[in-house]
Design a protein around this motif. Structure first.
Motif, short mmCIF file in Angstrom:
data_model
loop_
_atom_site.label_atom_id
_atom_site.label_comp_id
_atom_site.label_asym_id
_atom_site.label_seq_id
_atom_site.Cartn_x
_atom_site.Cartn_y
_atom_site.Cartn_z
N ILE A 1 3.79 -16.20 -8.39
CA ILE A 1 2.99 -16.48 -7.20
C ILE A 1 3.29 -15.47 -6.10
O ILE A 1 2.39 -15.07 -5.37
CB ILE A 1 3.24 -17.93 -6.71
N GLU A 2 4.53 -15.02 -5.98
CA GLU A 2 4.84 -14.02 -4.96
C GLU A 2 4.12 -12.71 -5.24
O GLU A 2 3.57 -12.08 -4.32
CB GLU A 2 6.35 -13.78 -4.91
N LEU A 3 4.10 -12.28 -6.50
CA LEU A 3 3.40 -11.05 -6.84
C LEU A 3 1.90 -11.21 -6.61
O LEU A 3 1.25 -10.31 -6.06
CB LEU A 3 3.68 -10.68 -8.30
N SER A 4 1.34 -12.36 -6.98
CA SER A 4 -0.09 -12.60 -6.78
C SER A 4 -0.45 -12.56 -5.31
O SER A 4 -1.40 -11.89 -4.90
CB SER A 4 -0.48 -13.96 -7.37
N GLN A 5 0.31 -13.29 -4.49
CA GLN A 5 0.00 -13.38 -3.07
C GLN A 5 0.14 -12.02 -2.39
O GLN A 5 -0.65 -11.66 -1.52
CB GLN A 5 0.89 -14.41 -2.38
N TYR A 6 1.17 -11.26 -2.76
CA TYR A 6 1.35 -9.94 -2.17
C TYR A 6 0.17 -9.03 -2.50
O TYR A 6 -0.38 -8.35 -1.62
CB TYR A 6 2.65 -9.31 -2.67
N LEU A 7 -0.24 -9.02 -3.76
CA LEU A 7 -1.35 -8.15 -4.16
C LEU A 7 -2.66 -8.60 -3.52
O LEU A 7 -3.47 -7.78 -3.08
CB LEU A 7 -1.49 -8.13 -5.68
N TYR A 8 -2.89 -9.93 -3.43
CA TYR A 8 -4.07 -10.44 -2.74
C TYR A 8 -4.12 -9.90 -1.31
O TYR A 8 -5.16 -9.44 -0.83
CB TYR A 8 -4.06 -11.97 -2.70
N GLU A 9 -3.00 -10.01 -0.60
CA GLU A 9 -2.96 -9.61 0.81
C GLU A 9 -3.18 -8.10 0.96
O GLU A 9 -3.89 -7.65 1.85
CB GLU A 9 -1.63 -10.02 1.43
N ARG A 10 -2.59 -7.30 0.08
CA ARG A 10 -2.78 -5.85 0.17
C ARG A 10 -4.24 -5.48 -0.09
O ARG A 10 -4.79 -4.59 0.58
CB ARG A 10 -1.86 -5.13 -0.83
N TYR A 11 -4.88 -6.14 -1.05
CA TYR A 11 -6.30 -5.87 -1.29
C TYR A 11 -7.13 -6.27 -0.08
O TYR A 11 -8.03 -5.55 0.35
CB TYR A 11 -6.78 -6.64 -2.53
N ARG A 12 -6.80 -7.43 0.50
CA ARG A 12 -7.59 -7.92 1.63
C ARG A 12 -7.54 -6.97 2.81
O ARG A 12 -8.54 -6.74 3.50
CB ARG A 12 -7.09 -9.30 2.07
N THR A 13 -6.38 -6.40 3.06
CA THR A 13 -6.21 -5.58 4.26
C THR A 13 -6.43 -4.09 4.03
O THR A 13 -6.80 -3.37 4.95
CB THR A 13 -4.81 -5.77 4.85
N ASP A 14 -6.20 -3.60 2.79
CA ASP A 14 -6.14 -2.16 2.59
C ASP A 14 -7.25 -1.55 1.75
O ASP A 14 -7.43 -0.34 1.77
CB ASP A 14 -4.80 -1.79 1.92
N VAL A 15 -7.96 -2.35 0.96
CA VAL A 15 -8.97 -1.77 0.07
C VAL A 15 -10.28 -1.65 0.80
O VAL A 15 -10.84 -2.63 1.29
CB VAL A 15 -9.15 -2.62 -1.21
N LYS A 16 -10.78 -0.44 0.93
CA LYS A 16 -12.03 -0.17 1.65
C LYS A 16 -13.07 0.30 0.64
O LYS A 16 -13.20 1.48 0.37
CB LYS A 16 -11.83 0.91 2.70
N SER A 17 -13.76 -0.62 0.05
CA SER A 17 -14.80 -0.25 -0.90
C SER A 17 -15.91 0.51 -0.19
O SER A 17 -16.28 0.19 0.92
CB SER A 17 -15.37 -1.50 -1.56
N GLY A 18 -16.41 1.50 -0.85
CA GLY A 18 -17.50 2.25 -0.27
C GLY A 18 -17.05 3.42 0.59
O GLY A 18 -17.86 4.14 1.13
#
Length: 877
Positions: free
Chosen positions: A827-844
């Motif tokens: 769960i820690e790995l999942s939550q960390y990756l979720y948060e990084r995608y939410r804040t850092d991934v800029k599609s487009g």
């Protein structure tokens, strides 16, 4: 006189007229006597009040010299304009011949808002204006030994909440700072400086962060924990900017940080408020702030409650929005006929309850603010909005995308339309064009967004069907799928009140262990971020209790999720490979209220279902997971940048394999001899299969096997649909010489028997491997994008893919170890990756070219499938 209590008030301008003095002979004599009384008797008293209020953060708004005269028993009435939400204090003083002076404040409707009738000569009234308007100030001369007696009147406003004119700003923070090693850090590793500011309802909060030394990032967090953030304002990596309507009074947190972890450098931050907000539908809101506490009235079931009276008219929409961080709020609306509507968790939020109701009768309604469980106490804020229209539309807009239009950050032309909305409404936006491939985005007041590309596969039509959760302005953005597209279009907007919300107002249904329920996903239900309809349920659980949650349907592809009291999200798609069955087995990690969401795998799916909550068996995997880490970690790491002409080359993807392998060694405990790294020409299908067999067969039932891949992914046609691939497409990993399908890869993993197999796939369409591979027990997967969405190269991070970079930070730098126990759980790995995608991934982002070499399809989101792996299972120590 009553003791001074500084409550929340605000004053905007004061206009007073002095009574003509009696008994004075001649103009010169009158002026001299008035001046002497003011300077020798009244001014010294006000100066002492100036000092006292200054210590408490108040300043005088009305000048000394606002004087009047009256005889004993006489009353003077004065008027002043007050602005809603402002803190203020009113003070009157009188001359030496007056021993008793009273002061009262009356509202615009004549209601008594406060008075000081103690026996003294310096009365004080404190108040917070609930509405903007003209108020009456009443000064009563109770005793006067030598008539007439003279008085002076002053107004003090809390300097931290002094109103400004519409459009003007009040500066809260304006300073230079530095991000440096040793500063506080976010969970994702970035250094951060935080500032706390006091803000009132009815204002707009503006945050601006700039730096020439690092890529800025800014966010604001409300008292109830809702966060709004911004990275590159108008495409400028050195500038971040947030503007948000304030709907909660209290302490807000403003943060200046960076886009990437470990960035340092100087910055400038400016935080300000502006008076006024974007107008909402209907009349202005009424804000009630209070607290549930011991000694309050109680419901028959034992919960404390506060009650508020609201006048309503048949046919109008009444919206009640209750929020609290201290307790689980519960809201009830009682009609004059005693018919009751109630709401617990709005949109599944344990800290918010909302009722959006079209009133069926006129008269006085009672609003009861209470809690979900008896004995709960704490502060709350209730927002009452009434007089709003129940619908806006249908509305049709015809326009043209053309050169010279506003452009998105990724370069597409865009036209923007606005609508006003309130919680509980449904907004249906549809755009169609025969000239270009349409794309539709809807942004809420807090910048949350919903979007759609092709409606049911039609490239010239896009639709967003949204349940509104905020009051304020929604921005509907009409744009195109690809940059440079132009042409005419038609936009249709329709707002309505959801039938479910106007009748039942039930966002959640209570379950008990051992019970089951039948339900239906249908149009008009609440939706998840991706557009899937969902129903919500809750149950009370105890730490150590083993439970099973199972969702089944013959009419749609099921998906079930479980949210723990502390907010961890555990979910499952296909249980044992069946698209009609989803299941979560868990030993509960804590006491409290658990939430279940029953939904579908794809957006828009509808149909009936059955949800069962049963007592589970504490399996060996469950009971051992909290403390047992794998005895040994084995891994195969594949990265391909050079495809030798078979496909376009990719930047950094070969480096990804080395990066993740190194991270698992430095932060995860993997031995160098237990890893095989294959890059570029080495990464043929035969070599990859041989490595999986050779390394994987060394892993025993207490070990972890990791397969990592960064490179091209593709989709290929199969012979007809199957339960896990209803679109009749298989997803592939494209090795140096040829690809492998999801079914073939699942069979390859079936040849090895480790305790846990973990897939980390950073490739286009990799989410399709979830349905075909993770359905087997003992497997967990992390995928860079959904099965029909491409993945971008993370050029900004000098990485082939975002997922590879984030896994490196999570394990190698131990940033996913949220509880500091030197271990990383599922769960820690999942939550960390979720948060990084939410804040850092800029599609487009035009700098992030796509892994297929073709156009990007949709917006990239992380896919996590933990399958049968418990959330607290330790993966790395």
């Amino acid at each position: 006189m009553r003791p001074l209590r500084l409550s929340c008030l605000l004053l905007c301008g004061l206009s007073l007229s002095a009574a003509a003095p009696a008994g004075l002979q001649g103009q010169a004599t009158r002026e001299e006597q008035i001046r002497a009384i003011v300077e020798q008797q009244l001014d010294p008293q006000l100066l002492r009040w100036d000092s006292l209020f200054a210590e408490r953060g108040y300043r005088r708004l009305a000048e000394a010299g606002q004087v009047g005269a009256s005889n004993a028993g006489e009353t003077a009435e004065l008027s002043t304009d007050l602005r809603a939400g402002t803190r203020y204090a009113l003070v009157a003083v009188c001359d030496n011949d007056c021993a008793d002076l009273d002061l009262a404040l009356l509202g615009p409707d004549g209601s008594d808002l406060g008075q000081d009738v103690e026996t003294d000569s310096q009365p004080v009234v404190l108040h917070t204006a609930a509405a903007t308007g003209r108020y009456t100030v009443r000064v009563v001369t109770v005793t006067c030994s030598a008539e007439p007696c003279w008085y002076s009147f002053a107004v003090y406003a809390d300097a931290s909440a002094t109103a400004v004119e519409e459009g003007q700003e009040r500066i809260l923070v304006d300073e230079a700072g530095t991000l440096r090693a040793g500063d506080a850090r976010l969970n994702s590793g970035e250094f951060v400086d935080r500032f706390e500011v006091e803000v009132d309802v009815g204002q707009t909060l503006v945050v601006d962060v700039r730096s020439s030394e690092f890529d800025t990032y800014a966010y604001v967090r409300s008292p109830s924990g809702e966060q709004t953030d911004n990275d590159d304002f108008e495409g400028d990596a050195s500038h971040s900017h947030v503007e948000i309507q304030v709907q909660e009074a209290g302490t807000w947190v403003v943060a200046a940080t960076s886009f990437e972890p470990k960035e340092t450098g100087a910055y400038r931050i400016r935080v300000a408020t502006r008076a006024g907000t974007l107008a909402a539908a209907g009349s202005g809101p009424r804000i009630e702030s209070g607290s549930l506490e011991e000694g309050d009235r109680q419901l028959e079931s034992g919960e404390y409650y506060d009650s508020f009276a609201v006048q309503g008219e048949a046919g109008e929409l009444l919206v009640l929005d209750l929020r609290s961080e201290d307790l689980d709020p519960y809201l009830m609306l009682i009609a004059p006929s005693r018919e009751t509507v109630q709401n617990d968790d709005f949109e599944g939020d344990a800290h918010r309850s909302v009722i959006s109701q079209t009133l069926t009768e006129s008269g006085e309604y009672q609003v009861a603010v209470t809690s979900y469980a008896k004995g709960e106490t704490g502060r709350y804020t209730l927002r009452i909005q009434h007089g709003a229209s129940t619908a806006e539309g249908p509305r049709t807009e015809r326009g043209t995308l053309q050169e010279g239009d506003e452009q998105l950050q990724s370069g597409e032309f865009a036209d923007v339309y606005t609508v006003q909305g309130t919680p509980g409404q449904r907004l249906l936006a549809t755009v169609s064009s025969s000239d270009f491939d349409t794309y539709l985005i809807v942004r809420g007041p807090s910048q949350d967004r919903a979007e759609n590309d092709d409606l049911e596969g039609r490239p010239g039509e896009s639709e967003v069907d949204l349940t509104l959760t905020e009051t304020g302005e929604y921005r509907v953005v009409v744009t195109s799928y690809a940059t440079g597209e132009t042409g005419s279009y038609e936009l249709r907007l329709q707002q309505s009140v959801l039938e479910e919300s106007t009748q039942a107002q039930r966002d959640v249904e209570q379950l008990s262990v051992g019970s089951s329920v039948r339900g239906t996903l249908a149009e008009g239900d609440g939706t998840l971020e991706g557009g899937e309809y969902r129903d919500l349920f809750v149950f009370e659980g105890q730490s150590g209790q083993a439970i099973s949650v199972e969702l089944s349907s013959t009419e749609f592809d099921t998906y079930v999720g479980l949210i723990t009291p502390s907010g961890e999200n555990i979910d499952n798609d296909d249980w044992e490979g069946s698209t009609s069955r989803s299941r979560v087995d868990l030993v509960l990690p804590e006491d409290g209220r658990y939430r279940i969401f029953a939904t579908s795998y794809q957006a828009g799916e509808v149909g009936s279902y059955e949800l069962a909550l049963s007592q589970g068996a504490a399996t060996a995997a469950n009971t051992a997971s909290a403390t047992d880490a794998p005895q040994r970690i084995y891994g195969v790491f594949v990265g391909i940048s050079d495809y030798g002409g078979r496909a376009n080359d990719l930047a950094y993807t070969a480096d990804d394999a080395r990066t993740v392998a190194r991270a698992l060694q430095t932060g995860g405990g993997m031995r160098a001899e237990d890893a095989v790294i294959l890059t570029d020409r080495e990464a043929t299908r035969a070599n990859v299969e041989a490595a999986v067999r050779q390394v994987g067969q060394r892993a025993g039932p207490q070990d972890l096997f990791v397969f990592f891949y960064s490179g091209h992914g593709a989709r290929v046609r199969r012979d007809g649909p199957q339960s896990t691939d209803p679109d009749a497409l298989d997803e592939t990993l494209e090795f140096f010489d040829r690809g492998i399908t999801d079914d073939e890869f699942s069979a390859l993993l079936g040849e090895i028997q480790p305790g846990v197999s973990m897939l980390v796939l950073d490739a286009c369409f990799s989410g399709g491997f979830s349905k075909d591979v993770i359905s087997v027990p003992g497997r967990i997967g992390f995928f860079s994008s959904e099965e029909d969405v491409t993945s971008s190269v993370a050029a900004k991070f000098r990485a082939g893919g975002y997922l590879a970079h984030f896994v490196g930070d999570a394990v190698g730098d131990r940033l996913a170890d949220a509880d500091g126990d030197n271990a990383v759980s599922a769960i820690e790995l999942s939550q960390y990756l979720y948060e990084r995608y939410r804040t850092d991934v800029k599609s487009g982002n035009p700098d992030d070219y796509v892994r297929t070499g073709g156009p990007q399809t949709g917006y990239q989101h992380l896919v996590v499938d933990r399958g049968s792996i418990p959330p607290d299972r330790i993966l790395f120590r």
